[in-house]
Design a protein around this motif. Structure first.
Motif, PDB file in Angstrom:
ATOM      1  N   PHE A  83       0.769  -0.965   0.102  1.00  0.00           N
ATOM      2  CA  PHE A  83       0.025  -0.110   0.084  1.00  0.00           C
ATOM      3  C   PHE A  83       0.822   1.365  -0.037  1.00  0.00           C
ATOM      4  O   PHE A  83       0.445   2.345  -0.082  1.00  0.00           O
ATOM      5  N   SER A  84       2.272   1.118   0.063  1.00  0.00           N
ATOM      6  CA  SER A  84       3.073   2.079   0.144  1.00  0.00           C
ATOM      7  C   SER A  84       3.702   2.471  -1.136  1.00  0.00           C
ATOM      8  O   SER A  84       4.411   1.667  -1.747  1.00  0.00           O
ATOM      9  N   ARG A  85       3.260   3.662  -1.653  1.00  0.00           N
ATOM     10  CA  ARG A  85       4.036   3.965  -3.043  1.00  0.00           C
ATOM     11  C   ARG A  85       5.343   4.017  -3.036  1.00  0.00           C
ATOM     12  O   ARG A  85       6.117   3.805  -3.784  1.00  0.00           O
ATOM     13  N   ASN A  86       5.938   4.821  -1.867  1.00  0.00           N
ATOM     14  CA  ASN A  86       7.312   5.051  -1.721  1.00  0.00           C
ATOM     15  C   ASN A  86       8.062   3.648  -1.694  1.00  0.00           C
ATOM     16  O   ASN A  86       9.178   3.686  -2.108  1.00  0.00           O
ATOM     17  N   MET A  87       7.648   2.686  -1.140  1.00  0.00           N
ATOM     18  CA  MET A  87       8.187   1.368  -0.743  1.00  0.00           C
ATOM     19  C   MET A  87       8.414   0.881  -2.214  1.00  0.00           C
ATOM     20  O   MET A  87       9.277   0.227  -2.575  1.00  0.00           O
ATOM     21  N   LEU A  88       7.057   0.880  -2.937  1.00  0.00           N
ATOM     22  CA  LEU A  88       7.111   0.123  -4.240  1.00  0.00           C
ATOM     23  C   LEU A  88       8.157   0.811  -5.334  1.00  0.00           C
ATOM     24  O   LEU A  88       8.787   0.362  -6.197  1.00  0.00           O
ATOM     25  N   ASP A  89       8.195   2.149  -5.232  1.00  0.00           N
ATOM     26  CA  ASP A  89       9.069   2.952  -6.206  1.00  0.00           C
ATOM     27  C   ASP A  89      10.716   2.519  -5.924  1.00  0.00           C
ATOM     28  O   ASP A  89      11.553   2.300  -6.771  1.00  0.00           O
ATOM     29  N   ILE A  90      10.979   2.112  -4.605  1.00  0.00           N
ATOM     30  CA  ILE A  90      12.278   1.790  -4.335  1.00  0.00           C
ATOM     31  C   ILE A  90      12.383   0.276  -4.755  1.00  0.00           C
ATOM     32  O   ILE A  90      13.462  -0.111  -5.389  1.00  0.00           O
ATOM     33  N   GLY A  91      11.489  -0.350  -4.526  1.00  0.00           N
ATOM     34  CA  GLY A  91      11.498  -1.926  -5.091  1.00  0.00           C
ATOM     35  C   GLY A  91      11.655  -1.780  -6.513  1.00  0.00           C
ATOM     36  O   GLY A  91      12.330  -2.653  -7.042  1.00  0.00           O
ATOM     37  N   GLN A  92      10.825  -1.112  -7.321  1.00  0.00           N
ATOM     38  CA  GLN A  92      11.029  -1.038  -8.723  1.00  0.00           C
ATOM     39  C   GLN A  92      12.309  -0.589  -9.215  1.00  0.00           C
ATOM     40  O   GLN A  92      12.862  -1.353 -10.147  1.00  0.00           O
ATOM     41  N   GLU A  93      13.052   0.183  -8.416  1.00  0.00           N
ATOM     42  CA  GLU A  93      14.132   0.558  -8.807  1.00  0.00           C
ATOM     43  C   GLU A  93      15.401  -0.877  -8.976  1.00  0.00           C
ATOM     44  O   GLU A  93      16.253  -1.196  -9.860  1.00  0.00           O
ATOM     45  N   ASP A  96      14.266  -3.490 -11.789  1.00  0.00           N
ATOM     46  CA  ASP A  96      14.804  -2.676 -12.944  1.00  0.00           C
ATOM     47  C   ASP A  96      16.225  -2.965 -13.047  1.00  0.00           C
ATOM     48  O   ASP A  96      16.769  -3.111 -14.227  1.00  0.00           O
ATOM     49  N   LYS A  97      16.901  -2.800 -12.054  1.00  0.00           N
ATOM     50  CA  LYS A  97      18.408  -2.651 -12.002  1.00  0.00           C
ATOM     51  C   LYS A  97      18.872  -4.333 -12.289  1.00  0.00           C
ATOM     52  O   LYS A  97      20.108  -4.505 -12.878  1.00  0.00           O
ATOM     53  N   LEU A  98      17.851  -5.166 -11.822  1.00  0.00           N
ATOM     54  CA  LEU A  98      18.214  -6.588 -12.137  1.00  0.00           C
ATOM     55  C   LEU A  98      17.708  -6.967 -13.215  1.00  0.00           C
ATOM     56  O   LEU A  98      18.046  -8.314 -13.618  1.00  0.00           O
ATOM     57  N   GLY A  99      16.917  -6.311 -13.842  1.00  0.00           N
ATOM     58  CA  GLY A  99      16.428  -6.654 -15.226  1.00  0.00           C
ATOM     59  C   GLY A  99      15.365  -7.669 -15.105  1.00  0.00           C
ATOM     60  O   GLY A  99      15.209  -8.546 -16.061  1.00  0.00           O
ATOM     61  N   LEU A 100      14.556  -7.587 -14.180  1.00  0.00           N
ATOM     62  CA  LEU A 100      13.327  -8.471 -13.892  1.00  0.00           C
ATOM     63  C   LEU A 100      12.264  -7.860 -14.230  1.00  0.00           C
ATOM     64  O   LEU A 100      10.985  -8.367 -13.878  1.00  0.00           O
ATOM     65  N   GLY A 101      12.081  -6.622 -14.899  1.00  0.00           N
ATOM     66  CA  GLY A 101      10.942  -5.862 -15.079  1.00  0.00           C
ATOM     67  C   GLY A 101       9.844  -6.723 -15.990  1.00  0.00           C
ATOM     68  O   GLY A 101       8.548  -6.659 -15.590  1.00  0.00           O
ATOM     69  N   HIS A 102      10.387  -7.756 -16.588  1.00  0.00           N
ATOM     70  CA  HIS A 102       9.486  -8.526 -17.679  1.00  0.00           C
ATOM     71  C   HIS A 102       8.944  -9.444 -16.874  1.00  0.00           C
ATOM     72  O   HIS A 102       7.991 -10.538 -17.359  1.00  0.00           O
ATOM     73  N   VAL A 103       9.375  -9.870 -15.682  1.00  0.00           N
ATOM     74  CA  VAL A 103       8.957 -11.014 -14.737  1.00  0.00           C
ATOM     75  C   VAL A 103       7.938 -10.637 -13.717  1.00  0.00           C
ATOM     76  O   VAL A 103       7.007 -11.366 -13.367  1.00  0.00           O
ATOM     77  N   ILE A 104       8.490  -9.446 -13.061  1.00  0.00           N
ATOM     78  CA  ILE A 104       8.088  -8.799 -11.647  1.00  0.00           C
ATOM     79  C   ILE A 104       6.946  -7.698 -11.896  1.00  0.00           C
ATOM     80  O   ILE A 104       7.468  -6.624 -12.666  1.00  0.00           O
ATOM     81  N   GLU A 105       5.706  -7.814 -11.568  1.00  0.00           N
ATOM     82  CA  GLU A 105       4.888  -6.728 -11.516  1.00  0.00           C
ATOM     83  C   GLU A 105       4.605  -6.187 -10.040  1.00  0.00           C
ATOM     84  O   GLU A 105       4.131  -7.096  -9.316  1.00  0.00           O
ATOM     85  N   LEU A 106       4.718  -4.908  -9.938  1.00  0.00           N
ATOM     86  CA  LEU A 106       4.392  -4.280  -8.537  1.00  0.00           C
ATOM     87  C   LEU A 106       3.058  -3.601  -8.741  1.00  0.00           C
ATOM     88  O   LEU A 106       2.795  -2.727  -9.726  1.00  0.00           O
ATOM     89  N   VAL A 107       2.266  -3.759  -7.735  1.00  0.00           N
ATOM     90  CA  VAL A 107       0.887  -3.350  -7.620  1.00  0.00           C
ATOM     91  C   VAL A 107       0.814  -2.500  -6.281  1.00  0.00           C
ATOM     92  O   VAL A 107       0.896  -3.040  -5.133  1.00  0.00           O
ATOM     93  N   GLN A 108       0.101  -1.384  -6.286  1.00  0.00           N
ATOM     94  CA  GLN A 108      -0.259  -0.610  -5.319  1.00  0.00           C
ATOM     95  C   GLN A 108      -1.677  -1.150  -4.684  1.00  0.00           C
ATOM     96  O   GLN A 108      -2.650  -0.932  -5.645  1.00  0.00           O
ATOM     97  N   GLY A 109      -1.814  -1.714  -3.536  1.00  0.00           N
ATOM     98  CA  GLY A 109      -3.057  -2.236  -3.229  1.00  0.00           C
ATOM     99  C   GLY A 109      -3.446  -2.532  -1.695  1.00  0.00           C
ATOM    100  O   GLY A 109      -2.322  -2.448  -1.067  1.00  0.00           O
TER     101      GLY A 109
END
Length: 242
Positions: A83-93, A96-109
């Motif tokens: 539910f924390s956008r700030n947490m998810l933004d750090i997680g997304q970084e 992306d750095k690990l090149g897993l954006g095509h595998v992992i989807e992050l959802v605020q919910g």
């Protein structure tokens, strides 16, 4: 704010995690003496995720466990929800750095109202987040709903040691020293006072196992970690879907 009020105030919990997000990983290492990494490795061994198995990681925070799940599944669908956008933004970084954006989807919910159909995932996990939700039973019911028949619901969480003098030492550290560390290291006294407050009414090892069973999960296993300061719970959804 009383402990009861703080626990039931979703906006307060949200503000806590939004504000500590930038230093969340560093403080986890410090306050757990890096044991949280060992606990997660133990959990992954017990889960034994196979290639192709899907996972939903609730209260995923900065996504360390989400990334472990994606790697273990060898690229299968992995979703992190927080539910924390700030947490998810750090997680997304990290993703992306690990090149897993095509595998992992992050959802605020909201973990209490999961936006997924029944029987969607092989694993549904929650790490160090169950004690912060307003209704533990509701979250466990939702986790069971979206896991597939035969799939597993997994919780890794801070717990309560039961033997003395370790119990006294842990309580002193968690209730007195931890908030001071938050104040000194990241200027966040009130936020780190919330963490021990969130454990006050949280069920102990056996009580949480009973809640897993009460949610309809089977073959429930509970493992105390590092003298009981943390615990792993794993329950299985019946193959009949019940």
């Amino acid at each position: 704010m009383s402990r009861v009020d703080a626990r039931s105030d979703k906006s307060h919990v949200h503000s806590v995690f939004e504000s500590i997000a930038p230093k969340y990983d560093m403080m986890n290492d410090i306050i757990s003496f890096r044991r949280h990494k060992a606990w997660r490795k133990f959990t992954m061994r017990k889960m034994d995720v196979k290639p192709g198995q899907t996972a939903l990681d609730l209260c995923c925070g900065t996504c360390d466990w989400t990334i472990d799940l994606a790697r273990a599944s060898k690229g299968a669908r992995t979703i992190g929800l927080d539910f924390s956008r700030n947490m998810l933004d750090i997680g997304q970084e990290k993703v992306d750095k690990l090149g897993l954006g095509h595998v992992i989807e992050l959802v605020q919910g909201n973990a209490m109202e999961l936006p997924f159909p029944d029987n969607s995932f092989d694993y549904v996990t929650i790490g160090f987040g169950l004690r912060n939700v307003p209704d533990i039973n509701q979250v466990l019911r939702e986790m069971k709903r979206v896991v597939k028949p035969g799939g597993k619901v997994v919780c890794l969480e801070v717990s309560k040691p039961s033997w003395q003098p370790f119990k006294w030492m842990f309580n002193f550290y968690f209730e007195r020293l931890l908030p001071l560390m938050g104040k000194l290291l990241v200027k966040r006294y009130e936020q780190y006072r919330w963490l021990p407050e969130s454990l006050v009414n949280f069920p102990d090892l056996q009580a949480l196992a009973e809640m897993f069973r009460g949610a309809g999960l089977r073959n429930v296993r509970a493992y105390p970690l590092t003298g009981g300061v943390a615990a792993l719970h794993i329950g299985t959804k019946g193959n009949d879907g019940i």
